[in-house]
Design an enzyme around this catalytic site. Sequence first.
Site, PDB file in Angstrom:
ATOM      1  CG  ASP A   1      -1.872  -1.453   0.789  1.00  0.00           C
ATOM      2  OD1 ASP A   1      -2.786  -0.811   0.152  1.00  0.00           O
ATOM      3  OD2 ASP A   1      -2.469  -1.838   2.338  1.00  0.00           O
TER       4      ASP A   1
ATOM      5  CG  PHE B   1      -6.739   5.152   8.223  1.00  0.00           C
ATOM      6  CD1 PHE B   1      -5.731   5.630   8.643  1.00  0.00           C
ATOM      7  CD2 PHE B   1      -7.952   5.498   7.337  1.00  0.00           C
ATOM      8  CE1 PHE B   1      -5.775   6.993   9.233  1.00  0.00           C
ATOM      9  CE2 PHE B   1      -7.776   6.995   7.473  1.00  0.00           C
ATOM     10  CZ  PHE B   1      -6.619   7.654   7.954  1.00  0.00           C
ATOM     11  N   GLY B   2      -5.823   0.610   7.840  1.00  0.00           N
ATOM     12  CA  GLY B   2      -5.623  -0.482   8.099  1.00  0.00           C
ATOM     13  C   GLY B   2      -7.211  -1.045   9.322  1.00  0.00           C
ATOM     14  N   GLY B   3      -7.315  -2.326   9.179  1.00  0.00           N
ATOM     15  CA  GLY B   3      -8.018  -2.636  10.891  1.00  0.00           C
ATOM     16  C   GLY B   3      -9.222  -1.879  10.742  1.00  0.00           C
TER      17      GLY B   3
ATOM     18  CG  ASP C   1      -7.166  -3.580   0.079  1.00  0.00           C
ATOM     19  OD1 ASP C   1      -7.679  -4.192   1.544  1.00  0.00           O
ATOM     20  OD2 ASP C   1      -6.394  -2.925  -0.472  1.00  0.00           O
ATOM     21  N   GLY C   2     -10.463  -4.410   2.837  1.00  0.00           N
ATOM     22  CA  GLY C   2     -10.484  -3.626   3.512  1.00  0.00           C
ATOM     23  C   GLY C   2     -11.248  -4.389   4.198  1.00  0.00           C
TER      24      GLY C   2
END
Length: 232
Positions: free
Chosen positions: A40, A148-150, A180-181
């Site tokens: 990313d 952002f991740g998570g 994705d996500g």
Amino acid sequence: MTSTAAHVQIAPSVLAADFGRLAQQVADAEAAGADLIHVDVMDGRFVPNISFGEVVVDAIRSATSLPLNLHLMVHEPDRLLPGLVKGINDQVLVHAEACAHLHRTVGYIKEQGCQVGVAINPATPVSAVEEVLPDLDIVLVMTVNPGFGGQSFIPSALGKLRRLYRTISDNGYEVQLEVDGGVKADNTARDSVGAGAGILVAGTAIFNREQSVAEAMAALRDTVSGVSPGND
Ligand code: DX5
Ligand code: ZN
């Protein structure tokens, strides 16, 4: 619909990895059976965060024999593409929302010999990619707002996946769908595959404190075993 489950590709996102031992984490993912390494790149403009750029992408590429699934969350990626696109094994994904001349950007990536994908945000309609669909290898349907991740999986993305899957099948295009996500070893992964996704990106589901990378990969693989893309 097929009777044998097609292979679903898993692309661990190194955004959630321990950057103090990034090469080892990438090697762990490869040893655990990852198909691709999701990388990313964020510019602090297209998305609020800054992650890393060319130097770190090069380090990740050196740490694996797997193709990089390079997700460029950057405004007007044309500026950065020459530095980022180096391995012909790379799959390069740009955002439809970030490109003033998407057709030209897609063409440039193909000319470098790479696979090319276009990503669309949760609020972006399928029509944003329709005109370039015959030129693409991948469409990445974002299942969170990027940056952002998570974050939690946005279920309305499943309808978009199904519509894209139908368009691709009806026209006989060779395009893979990627999500994705918020993808985890639960319904988020199963429903995504059922709706047509053949590539699952997973960050915190793979790199976390609760499990080893191998355990996390096995759990995700297990969750989608027997489910074929577009089978729901
Ligand atoms: C988010 C990134 C993702 C992120 C996913 O903007 O594009 O690739 O790493 O992380 P998880 O799987 O934790 O939602
Ligand atoms: Zn990503």
